[in-house]
Scaffold this motif. Sequence first.
Motif, PDB file in Angstrom:
ATOM      1  N   HIS A 153       4.708  -4.145 -13.090  1.00 11.96           N
ATOM      2  CA  HIS A 153       5.441  -2.993 -12.560  1.00 11.96           C
ATOM      3  C   HIS A 153       6.947  -3.235 -12.621  1.00 11.96           C
ATOM      4  O   HIS A 153       7.695  -2.369 -13.075  1.00 11.96           O
TER       5      HIS A 153
ATOM      6  N   PHE B 276      -4.154  -0.135 -11.316  1.00 13.16           N
ATOM      7  CA  PHE B 276      -4.355  -0.520  -9.918  1.00 13.16           C
ATOM      8  C   PHE B 276      -5.505  -1.499  -9.753  1.00 13.16           C
ATOM      9  O   PHE B 276      -5.613  -2.154  -8.716  1.00 13.16           O
TER      10      PHE B 276
ATOM     11  N   GLU C 117      -3.259  -8.185  -7.839  1.00 10.15           N
ATOM     12  CA  GLU C 117      -1.986  -7.820  -7.225  1.00 10.15           C
ATOM     13  C   GLU C 117      -0.794  -8.527  -7.876  1.00 10.15           C
ATOM     14  O   GLU C 117       0.212  -7.897  -8.188  1.00 10.15           O
TER      15      GLU C 117
ATOM     16  N   ARG D 190      -0.136  -6.998 -11.271  1.00 10.01           N
ATOM     17  CA  ARG D 190       0.344  -5.619 -11.125  1.00 10.01           C
ATOM     18  C   ARG D 190       1.814  -5.605 -10.702  1.00 10.01           C
ATOM     19  O   ARG D 190       2.621  -4.842 -11.235  1.00 10.01           O
ATOM     20  N   GLU D 191       2.174  -6.472  -9.738  1.00 15.12           N
ATOM     21  CA  GLU D 191       3.567  -6.532  -9.284  1.00 15.12           C
ATOM     22  C   GLU D 191       4.497  -6.920 -10.422  1.00 15.12           C
ATOM     23  O   GLU D 191       5.536  -6.292 -10.635  1.00 15.12           O
TER      24      GLU D 191
ATOM     25  N   HIS E 160       2.386   1.722  -3.425  1.00 11.20           N
ATOM     26  CA  HIS E 160       1.392   2.197  -4.388  1.00 11.20           C
ATOM     27  C   HIS E 160       1.075   3.671  -4.159  1.00 11.20           C
ATOM     28  O   HIS E 160       0.949   4.441  -5.116  1.00 11.20           O
TER      29      HIS E 160
ATOM     30  N   THR F 295       0.832  -1.202   0.000  1.00 11.28           N
ATOM     31  CA  THR F 295       0.000   0.000   0.000  1.00 11.28           C
ATOM     32  C   THR F 295       0.866   1.250   0.000  1.00 11.28           C
ATOM     33  O   THR F 295       0.605   2.202  -0.747  1.00 11.28           O
TER      34      THR F 295
END
Length: 179
Positions: free
Chosen positions: A121, A110, A114, A117-118, A81, A78
């Motif tokens: 990224h 977003f 998860e 996204r990880e 982000h 969190t």
Amino acid sequence: MERKERPFDVIGQLAALRRYARSLVRNSDEAEDLVHDALVRAFEKRKSFRSGGNLRTWLLSILHNAHIDRLRQNRSLTRRHDEAAVEAEQSLPAAQEHAVRLQQVRDAFFDLPEEQREALHLVAIEDLSYQEAANALGIPVGTLMSRISRARAQLREFEEKTPRISHLRLIGGNGNESS
């Protein structure tokens, strides 16, 4: 026939582990995931269990530590982000339409799961190689590639569904604007 009692028999402890996990996370699905993670850790560390020790206490301790690790990981995620969002907001003083579009893309990113996204990224933003990103996440390269592929497909779908025509209109001006 008599059953020989095994010192590392966790089946009898599942009910207690599930109850404790549900009290920690207050969600049945998350509790099952937490119990699973704790049992995997216990199995990996089974050699460290002292024969004659209290298996239930040992397993509950592992479950508790797994929960604490998850909380720390979630807080860290969190925080990262939030920091990334602040950086993105500060990095581009955009025009109105561009700012709206940037916000839409940020929200779509977003909204990715998860794990996707990880992975995306690390490869797309941090510019790590697939191998470096896989090592950082502790997963096989094939799994990383699959997650990135699914993330990119989801973002492509978002792009295809998002209208290109601006819904913003100029108010005030020289009178040559169309409605």
